[in-house]
Design an enzyme around this catalytic site. Structure first.
Site, PDB file in Angstrom:
ATOM      1  N   SER A  76     -13.120  27.508  74.695  1.00 34.19           N
ATOM      2  CA  SER A  76     -11.955  27.378  73.807  1.00 34.19           C
ATOM      3  C   SER A  76     -12.049  26.181  72.868  1.00 34.19           C
ATOM      4  O   SER A  76     -11.214  26.046  71.971  1.00 34.19           O
ATOM      5  CB  SER A  76     -10.675  27.271  74.652  1.00 34.19           C
ATOM      6  OG  SER A  76     -10.712  26.116  75.464  1.00 34.19           O
TER       7      SER A  76
ATOM      8  N   LYS B  12      -1.302  24.685  76.922  1.00 33.83           N
ATOM      9  CA  LYS B  12      -1.868  23.892  75.818  1.00 33.83           C
ATOM     10  C   LYS B  12      -0.785  23.469  74.832  1.00 33.83           C
ATOM     11  O   LYS B  12      -0.807  22.350  74.312  1.00 33.83           O
ATOM     12  CB  LYS B  12      -2.944  24.705  75.108  1.00 33.83           C
ATOM     13  CG  LYS B  12      -4.168  24.978  75.983  1.00 33.83           C
ATOM     14  CD  LYS B  12      -5.164  25.879  75.277  1.00 33.83           C
ATOM     15  CE  LYS B  12      -6.394  26.128  76.167  1.00 33.83           C
ATOM     16  NZ  LYS B  12      -7.373  27.023  75.533  1.00 33.83           N
TER      17      LYS B  12
END
Length: 820
Positions: A698, A741
């Site tokens: 990611s 996140k």
């Protein structure tokens, strides 16, 4: 009218083989018989109670004492007619008659001869029949067949008597001396206690040899029945004898033990075990095994080594809740109220629990799925299980599986091992005292495997609703039904859980809390709890909402609440000391005096984001403890075009960096990067906190942004954070952990987040309050990332940045999709 003496004389002549002189009238009164057939030469007492039958007897006595005895076809018929009687009867003489006080008549009759019933009519209150005497055929010559039949019948009668048939010795003496086939057949048939149909069938046969053959068949069948009956009696007698022998031996053993001064305690304990087994309502196989082991214990010496093992097994078997179950609370409103009281937020989890309750309310024993709560530490997974048990009114048992390596901890140890014990699941049921508790399997992702087996494989049967109704523990050795128990599991990550085990569970993810949620939870739960644990109250300390917010921002950096609870506990302990020292008054905690109680702030949010920098990009990462902000630094130095990666990067992250570098190298002209720079400069990428391992795809677009920033000398905007996987073609692929996140970015005061376009569907999980504070940019190509995150190129400041470039930048790509 013949007298009794005359009739007896004539019968004697017939018995001796002389010519019959007895004259039988053509018409005689009829006495219908129930459940009996009378043969010639039989002497039988009869009770007569029906009015017509009594009149028939009186009429016979008034004439020549002869009467026709005929059996009824239907035994329940109270007033039989001629059609209800068989067509062959026996002419008999009434030898004696006695009137009884209850109105019945008792007569003694003797059969004379067979007779065919030609017609039956009602003669004014009694039945009268016209008959034809059946003459006994002349005895044939003594053939071999007749002799064999006579001998067989005699032998069969004797064998039947030996097998227990009730035949008097007088009858056996007559049988032994009787040679005439017809009379032998009648005498044998009269002592076989045949059914009316079979007995009448013998009476209907006029031929003496055929009749004897038929009686021989009936005798053989009777002997077979008697043989089986004797075998059954012998077996039953043997069982009784064995039981009596064991009883006497046991009594003798008790007497011996009493004389030796031992065994009384064991006998009392065995009696208690027997009572417990009978009241435990075990399944038949389990009860049978328990009684078998109890009988074995009864025969053992109290000091034998195996006695203690067997006693422990019986104690566990009788303590298990085989039939004890708590009643579920199926009031959905009350359950919702309890869940709301114990936990703030977590609406998705609460909704799933209420759905499970609704199904259980409609169906008595549903096959529910196993819930697996996955999330970072401190978000309330274990306490949520305790609240669910309280909402259901079930017992709660927690099993910690962290570091478990031995499969026997789940399935139990076999009793042959020293110190053997049942598995943790059976122990949990014994501890709960009911067979339907809520069992929380904590930290299931930390189960290991080694030479002692794989506990995850043992859990497959426990957590499968299709199999756990027949769970077999190695220690018990019998099947226990686990389908009534409700299982829940918790984990921080799913990757380490065995795939087959993960497939049996319904995963519910619990992300971290927002700042507002933390403040509300602290006000409702954490502060009252810490006040009580530290012996102070609200009159001693008051923590303001701004102070709570300062604690969250400056002293904690976590997805859960554990550190926040510790900091509140630290404040309460300092106040408790003041109270214990005699200080009075209320301590009011504000942001100004917070450092006096907790020291200097531990977290400095936003310190590294004060200015735009070249080669420093902000990425978002997901860890088992929640989301985190990742700063990726890039630097170019004189060299030969090598790519250097540091910071304990995993293989996947290294490949992402290599893909980003290849993309930048292939698109150098479009990105305004001199192609010669890739040959004269080395590119060094570093991710700080190098002692912490990092991996995953990611960070691809973050790595690419840092590379392009330092190669093209374009600063990265300080308020932009990003996450997404990059391909060699520059496409941006979706990632996981979006909510975690986003919460991490919010803690770092980020105002703009770049996400892959395919992650737009995950925005439903993001708290609505954050949508107005943070700008979300959704991209599907890394060119859009560069446009949003990079500023215009600046002049070089050192020899490492190269010479100023005047080449214009390429036209901007299409505008990105954004959501606010």
């Amino acid at each position: 009218m013949s007298s009794i003496a005359t009739i007896n004389e004539e019968l004697t002549q017939v018995a001796e083989g002389g010519e019959p002189q007895l004259q039988v009238p053509e018409s005689l009164p009829v006495l219908p018989l129930r459940d009996i057939v009378i043969y010639p030469f039989m002497i039988v007492p009869l009770f007569v109670s029906r009015e017509k039958s009594i009149r028939s007897v009186d009429e016979a006595l008034g004439e020549n004492r002869m009467i026709l005895l005929v059996s009824q076809r239907d035994l329940d018929k109270e007033e039989p007619t001629g059609d209800d009687l068989y067509k062959v009867g026996t002419v008999a003489v009434i030898m004696r008659m006695l009137k009884l006080p209850d109105g019945r008549t008792r007569i003694l009759v003797q059969g004379l001869t067979r007779a065919n019933v030609d017609a039956v009519e009602d003669a004014g209150g009694y039945l009268r029949a016209r008959l034809t005497v059946v003459q006994e055929p002349t005895a044939p010559e003594r053939s071999l067949e007749v002799e064999a039949l006579v001998r067989n019948v005699r032998a069969s009668m004797e064998r039947a008597a030996n097998l227990g048939k009730n035949i008097s010795p007088e009858v056996m003496a007559i049988v032994a001396s009787l040679d005439e086939p017809g009379r032998l057949a009648d005498l044998a048939a009269s002592n076989l206690e045949l059914k009316v149909e079979d007995a009448q069938g013998v009476l209907d046969i006029a031929d003496s040899v055929v009749r004897l053959r038929r009686v021989n068949e009936l005798l053989n069948k009777e002997i077979e029945v008697l043989t089986v009956q004797q075998e059954i009696n012998t077996q039953a007698r043997a069982d009784i004898d064995r039981s009596q022998r064991e009883f006497f031996l046991r009594q003798q053993l008790k007497a011996i033990q009493s004389e030796l001064g031992e065994g009384n305690e064991l006998a009392e304990e065995i009696a208690q075990f027997r009572e417990k087994i009978e009241t435990a309502q075990m399944p038949p196989p389990a009860a049978e095994e328990a009684f078998r082991q109890l009988k074995k214990l009864e025969r053992m010496h109290p000091d034998a080594a195996e006695t203690a093992t067997l006693r422990n097994w019986l104690e566990i078997m009788t303590d298990l809740p085989w039939s004890k179950a708590s009643v579920d609370n199926l009031d959905l409103k009350k359950a919702q109220q309890i869940l709301d009281e114990d936990h703030y937020g977590l609406e998705k989890v609460k909704e799933r629990i209420i759905e499970a309750l609704a199904v259980r309310k409609l169906k008595e024993r549903p096959k529910g799925s196993i819930l697996c709560l996955v999330g970072p530490p401190g978000v309330g997974k274990t306490s949520l299980g305790r609240s669910i048990a309280r909402a259901l009114d079930r017992k709660f048992v927690r099993l910690s599986l962290g570091g478990l390596h031995d499969e026997a901890e789940i399935r139990g140890h076999r009793r042959t091992y020293v110190g053997a014990m049942p598995g943790r699941v059976i122990q949990a049921l014994q501890q709960a005292g009911t067979n339907n508790p809520l069992i929380m399997l904590d930290e299931i992702d930390k189960v290991g495997a080694d030479f002692r087996g794989d506990p995850s494989s043992a859990l497959l049967e426990v957590l499968d609703p299709e199999q756990n109704n027949s769970f077999r523990d190695n220690y018990l050795g019998v099947v226990f039904d686990l389908s009534n128990a409700m299982f829940m599991t918790t984990a921080n990550i799913l990757d380490t859980i065995q795939p087959a085990l993960r497939d049996r569970m319904e995963v519910i993810r619990l992300a971290g809390y927002t700042e507002e949620e933390k403040l509300e939870i602290a006000r409702r739960h954490l502060i009252p709890k810490q006040l009580e644990e530290n012996g102070v109250s609200v009159k001693h300390v008051r923590i303001s909402k701004p102070a709570l917010a300062a604690i969250v921002q400056q002293y904690t950096q976590e997805a859960g609440l554990r550190q926040l609870e510790r900091e509140i506990g630290a404040i309460c302990r300092k106040v408790a000391r003041r109270v214990a020292e005699g200080h009075e008054g209320t301590v009011r905690v504000t942001p100004k005096n917070l450092h006096e109680l907790l020291g200097v702030p531990k977290i400095l949010p936003g310190e590294v984001l004060k200015r735009d920098q070249i080669g420093v990009a902000t990425g978002l990462a997901w860890t088992p403890v929640g989301g985190d902000v990742l700063f990726i630094e890039a630097l170019r130095v004189r060299g030969k075009g090598a790519l250097v990666l540091t910071g304990q990067l995993g293989e996947v992250m290294r490949e992402s960096a290599q893909a980003a570098y290849s993309y930048a190298k292939a698109r150098a002209r479009e990105l305004s990067i001199p192609e010669d720079d890739f040959n004269i400069y080395d590119l060094h990428l570093h991710i700080p906190e190098g002692a912490i391992p990092k991996d995953g795809p990611s960070a691809g677009i973050t790595l690419a942004t840092a590379m392009v920033s330092v190669l093209a000398q374009r600063p990265v905007r300080k308020d932009v954070a990003m996450t997404g996987e990059i391909t060699l073609r520059g496409n941006v692929l979706p990632v996981g952990g979006v909510k975690e996140k986003v919460l991490a970015a919010r803690r770092a005061r980020v105002t703009k987040i770049i996400l892959p376009a395919q992650n737009q569907r995950d925005m439903d999980e993001v708290p609505k309050a954050l949508l107005g504070e943070i700008q979300f940019i959704f991209v599907d190509n890394v060119r859009q990332v560069f446009q949003e995150a990079l500023k215009e190129r600046v002049a070089p400041t050192s020899s490492t940045t190269g010479t100023p470039r005047t080449k214009p930048l390429p036209p901007p790509p299409p505008a990105p999709v954004s959501a606010h």
